[in-house]
Scaffold this motif. Structure first.
Motif, PDB file in Angstrom:
ATOM      1  N   GLN A 291       0.817  -1.216   0.000  1.00 53.55           N
ATOM      2  CA  GLN A 291       0.000   0.000   0.000  1.00 53.55           C
ATOM      3  C   GLN A 291       0.847   1.262   0.000  1.00 53.55           C
ATOM      4  O   GLN A 291       0.352   2.333  -0.278  1.00 53.55           O
ATOM      5  CB  GLN A 291      -0.920   0.014   1.211  1.00 53.55           C
ATOM      6  CG  GLN A 291      -1.963  -1.076   1.185  1.00 53.55           C
ATOM      7  CD  GLN A 291      -2.822  -1.028   2.432  1.00 53.55           C
ATOM      8  OE1 GLN A 291      -2.446  -0.472   3.457  1.00 53.55           O
ATOM      9  NE2 GLN A 291      -3.993  -1.626   2.339  1.00 53.55           N
ATOM     10  N   HIS A 292       2.111   1.144   0.314  1.00 52.76           N
ATOM     11  CA  HIS A 292       2.965   2.315   0.443  1.00 52.76           C
ATOM     12  C   HIS A 292       4.095   2.345  -0.575  1.00 52.76           C
ATOM     13  O   HIS A 292       5.124   2.953  -0.332  1.00 52.76           O
ATOM     14  CB  HIS A 292       3.524   2.394   1.863  1.00 52.76           C
ATOM     15  CG  HIS A 292       2.450   2.448   2.905  1.00 52.76           C
ATOM     16  ND1 HIS A 292       1.704   3.574   3.141  1.00 52.76           N
ATOM     17  CD2 HIS A 292       1.977   1.487   3.730  1.00 52.76           C
ATOM     18  CE1 HIS A 292       0.821   3.316   4.090  1.00 52.76           C
ATOM     19  NE2 HIS A 292       0.962   2.061   4.458  1.00 52.76           N
ATOM     20  N   VAL A 293       3.902   1.631  -1.678  1.00 58.44           N
ATOM     21  CA  VAL A 293       4.930   1.604  -2.716  1.00 58.44           C
ATOM     22  C   VAL A 293       4.316   1.855  -4.088  1.00 58.44           C
ATOM     23  O   VAL A 293       3.119   1.661  -4.292  1.00 58.44           O
ATOM     24  CB  VAL A 293       5.702   0.258  -2.746  1.00 58.44           C
ATOM     25  CG1 VAL A 293       6.417   0.001  -1.439  1.00 58.44           C
ATOM     26  CG2 VAL A 293       4.796  -0.890  -3.100  1.00 58.44           C
ATOM     27  N   TRP A 294       5.144   2.297  -4.987  1.00 57.77           N
ATOM     28  CA  TRP A 294       4.791   2.394  -6.404  1.00 57.77           C
ATOM     29  C   TRP A 294       5.536   1.282  -7.097  1.00 57.77           C
ATOM     30  O   TRP A 294       6.681   0.986  -6.768  1.00 57.77           O
ATOM     31  CB  TRP A 294       5.272   3.693  -7.017  1.00 57.77           C
ATOM     32  CG  TRP A 294       4.636   4.945  -6.534  1.00 57.77           C
ATOM     33  CD1 TRP A 294       3.483   5.102  -5.820  1.00 57.77           C
ATOM     34  CD2 TRP A 294       5.143   6.259  -6.744  1.00 57.77           C
ATOM     35  NE1 TRP A 294       3.248   6.419  -5.577  1.00 57.77           N
ATOM     36  CE2 TRP A 294       4.255   7.153  -6.135  1.00 57.77           C
ATOM     37  CE3 TRP A 294       6.263   6.753  -7.389  1.00 57.77           C
ATOM     38  CZ2 TRP A 294       4.447   8.528  -6.162  1.00 57.77           C
ATOM     39  CZ3 TRP A 294       6.450   8.117  -7.419  1.00 57.77           C
ATOM     40  CH2 TRP A 294       5.545   8.991  -6.807  1.00 57.77           C
ATOM     41  N   ARG A 295       4.924   0.707  -8.082  1.00 59.02           N
ATOM     42  CA  ARG A 295       5.631  -0.261  -8.904  1.00 59.02           C
ATOM     43  C   ARG A 295       5.605   0.267 -10.326  1.00 59.02           C
ATOM     44  O   ARG A 295       4.584   0.767 -10.801  1.00 59.02           O
ATOM     45  CB  ARG A 295       5.049  -1.655  -8.782  1.00 59.02           C
ATOM     46  CG  ARG A 295       3.797  -1.922  -9.588  1.00 59.02           C
ATOM     47  CD  ARG A 295       2.562  -1.675  -8.740  1.00 59.02           C
ATOM     48  NE  ARG A 295       1.396  -2.251  -9.376  1.00 59.02           N
ATOM     49  CZ  ARG A 295       0.377  -1.541  -9.813  1.00 59.02           C
ATOM     50  NH1 ARG A 295       0.391  -0.240  -9.744  1.00 59.02           N
ATOM     51  NH2 ARG A 295      -0.663  -2.122 -10.335  1.00 59.02           N
ATOM     52  N   CYS A 296       6.734   0.193 -10.996  1.00 59.36           N
ATOM     53  CA  CYS A 296       6.861   0.732 -12.345  1.00 59.36           C
ATOM     54  C   CYS A 296       7.634  -0.252 -13.211  1.00 59.36           C
ATOM     55  O   CYS A 296       8.644  -0.800 -12.772  1.00 59.36           O
ATOM     56  CB  CYS A 296       7.618   2.061 -12.338  1.00 59.36           C
ATOM     57  SG  CYS A 296       6.887   3.346 -11.323  1.00 59.36           S
ATOM     58  N   GLY A 297       7.159  -0.437 -14.435  1.00 62.95           N
ATOM     59  CA  GLY A 297       7.874  -1.238 -15.410  1.00 62.95           C
ATOM     60  C   GLY A 297       8.473  -0.316 -16.457  1.00 62.95           C
ATOM     61  O   GLY A 297       7.871   0.708 -16.806  1.00 62.95           O
TER      62      GLY A 297
ATOM     63  N   SER B  36       6.578   5.278  -1.475  1.00 63.97           N
ATOM     64  CA  SER B  36       5.697   6.400  -1.791  1.00 63.97           C
ATOM     65  C   SER B  36       6.062   7.674  -1.044  1.00 63.97           C
ATOM     66  O   SER B  36       6.033   8.760  -1.611  1.00 63.97           O
ATOM     67  CB  SER B  36       4.234   6.051  -1.463  1.00 63.97           C
ATOM     68  OG  SER B  36       3.783   5.016  -2.273  1.00 63.97           O
ATOM     69  N   ALA B  37       6.389   7.555   0.214  1.00 65.60           N
ATOM     70  CA  ALA B  37       6.656   8.742   1.022  1.00 65.60           C
ATOM     71  C   ALA B  37       7.960   9.439   0.623  1.00 65.60           C
ATOM     72  O   ALA B  37       8.000  10.660   0.461  1.00 65.60           O
ATOM     73  CB  ALA B  37       6.702   8.360   2.498  1.00 65.60           C
TER      74      ALA B  37
ATOM     75  N   LEU C   9      13.401   1.120  -3.708  1.00 67.39           N
ATOM     76  CA  LEU C   9      13.488   0.043  -2.725  1.00 67.39           C
ATOM     77  C   LEU C   9      14.026  -1.243  -3.330  1.00 67.39           C
ATOM     78  O   LEU C   9      14.848  -1.929  -2.734  1.00 67.39           O
ATOM     79  CB  LEU C   9      12.116  -0.223  -2.109  1.00 67.39           C
ATOM     80  CG  LEU C   9      11.487   0.928  -1.344  1.00 67.39           C
ATOM     81  CD1 LEU C   9      10.067   0.584  -0.932  1.00 67.39           C
ATOM     82  CD2 LEU C   9      12.338   1.270  -0.129  1.00 67.39           C
ATOM     83  N   GLU C  10      13.527  -1.594  -4.512  1.00 57.67           N
ATOM     84  CA  GLU C  10      13.928  -2.834  -5.179  1.00 57.67           C
ATOM     85  C   GLU C  10      13.982  -2.599  -6.678  1.00 57.67           C
ATOM     86  O   GLU C  10      13.261  -1.745  -7.210  1.00 57.67           O
ATOM     87  CB  GLU C  10      12.924  -3.965  -4.899  1.00 57.67           C
ATOM     88  CG  GLU C  10      12.712  -4.283  -3.444  1.00 57.67           C
ATOM     89  CD  GLU C  10      13.921  -4.867  -2.740  1.00 57.67           C
ATOM     90  OE1 GLU C  10      14.825  -5.388  -3.427  1.00 57.67           O
ATOM     91  OE2 GLU C  10      13.975  -4.798  -1.505  1.00 57.67           O
TER      92      GLU C  10
ATOM     93  N   HIS D  13      -4.867  -9.723  -5.098  1.00 59.96           N
ATOM     94  CA  HIS D  13      -5.734  -8.967  -4.188  1.00 59.96           C
ATOM     95  C   HIS D  13      -5.194  -8.950  -2.769  1.00 59.96           C
ATOM     96  O   HIS D  13      -5.347  -7.966  -2.056  1.00 59.96           O
ATOM     97  CB  HIS D  13      -7.162  -9.525  -4.229  1.00 59.96           C
ATOM     98  CG  HIS D  13      -7.824  -9.262  -5.532  1.00 59.96           C
ATOM     99  ND1 HIS D  13      -8.478  -8.094  -5.809  1.00 59.96           N
ATOM    100  CD2 HIS D  13      -7.879 -10.000  -6.671  1.00 59.96           C
ATOM    101  CE1 HIS D  13      -8.932  -8.121  -7.045  1.00 59.96           C
ATOM    102  NE2 HIS D  13      -8.581  -9.275  -7.596  1.00 59.96           N
ATOM    103  N   GLY D  14      -4.548 -10.007  -2.364  1.00 60.75           N
ATOM    104  CA  GLY D  14      -3.943 -10.058  -1.040  1.00 60.75           C
ATOM    105  C   GLY D  14      -2.596  -9.370  -0.980  1.00 60.75           C
ATOM    106  O   GLY D  14      -1.967  -9.332   0.066  1.00 60.75           O
ATOM    107  N   ALA D  15      -2.132  -8.825  -2.107  1.00 54.68           N
ATOM    108  CA  ALA D  15      -0.852  -8.109  -2.219  1.00 54.68           C
ATOM    109  C   ALA D  15       0.329  -8.975  -1.817  1.00 54.68           C
ATOM    110  O   ALA D  15       1.352  -8.488  -1.363  1.00 54.68           O
ATOM    111  CB  ALA D  15      -0.884  -6.807  -1.427  1.00 54.68           C
ATOM    112  N   ARG D  16       0.222 -10.278  -2.027  1.00 59.47           N
ATOM    113  CA  ARG D  16       1.336 -11.182  -1.743  1.00 59.47           C
ATOM    114  C   ARG D  16       2.206 -11.408  -2.975  1.00 59.47           C
ATOM    115  O   ARG D  16       3.333 -11.834  -2.871  1.00 59.47           O
ATOM    116  CB  ARG D  16       0.806 -12.512  -1.239  1.00 59.47           C
ATOM    117  CG  ARG D  16       0.024 -12.374   0.059  1.00 59.47           C
ATOM    118  CD  ARG D  16      -0.432 -13.721   0.507  1.00 59.47           C
ATOM    119  NE  ARG D  16       0.734 -14.415   1.027  1.00 59.47           N
ATOM    120  CZ  ARG D  16       0.828 -14.835   2.279  1.00 59.47           C
ATOM    121  NH1 ARG D  16      -0.156 -14.658   3.098  1.00 59.47           N
ATOM    122  NH2 ARG D  16       1.925 -15.445   2.688  1.00 59.47           N
TER     123      ARG D  16
END
Length: 156
Positions: free
Chosen positions: A5-11, A22-23, A28-29, A45-48
């Motif tokens: 919930q606190h990250v952006w993912r970009c390709g 995000s903050a 991060l990776e 949906h479970g963000a796993r």
């Protein structure tokens, strides 16, 4: 463990998937699992799990709970102009359009095991799961196709 919930993912065009805080907007990776442009990203949906699809025909699953480590991969013949991804509400099925021409691929989301390849008349541009395992696909013919999937024990 990173909170999705606190990250952006970009390709990116160079095949890299990056995860940013995000903050602070700090990186991060970073993983390069693709040889082509990363064109689609989707969380379970479970963000796993995070899934990526690229123009090289590759599909990759990342383990969010273990610093987004790549954990599964699937390779199709390079075709993907605009792959699309959707994960069903119970996180058991990953639907992928655009990796193979006019074919909807259904994967077991946890393992990326191919469950079924459904031939369709057109390429897909967008996918979304509705209630009761109903999959909606926007096609290259500017139409909406609805596919009712059987219960999880009978998808294959």
């Amino acid at each position: 463990m990173l909170n999705a919930q606190h990250v952006w993912r970009c390709g990116f065009d160079d095949g890299i998937v990056r995860i940013f805080d995000s903050a602070s907007t700090s990186l991060l990776e970073e993983y390069q699992q693709h040889e082509g442009k990363v064109l689609a990203l989707a969380y379970s949906h479970g963000a796993r799990r995070l899934f990526s699809a690229a123009s090289d025909g590759g599909l990759c699953a990342y383990d969010v709970l273990h610093s987004y480590q790549p954990c599964r991969a699937y390779a199709a013949a390079p075709h993907a102009d605009s792959p699309c991804l959707a994960v069903c509400a119970d996180d058991t099925i990953l639907a992928v359009g655009g990796l193979q021409p006019t074919t909807l691929l259904l994967f077991q989301a946890s393992s990326l095991a191919l469950l079924r390849a459904l031939p369709l008349q057109y390429d897909m541009h967008a996918l979304a799961f509705g209630p009761r395992r109903t999959l909606h696909a926007s096609t290259s013919a500017c139409s909406l196709v609805t596919i009712k999937l059987p219960p999880s024990s009978r998808v294959a």
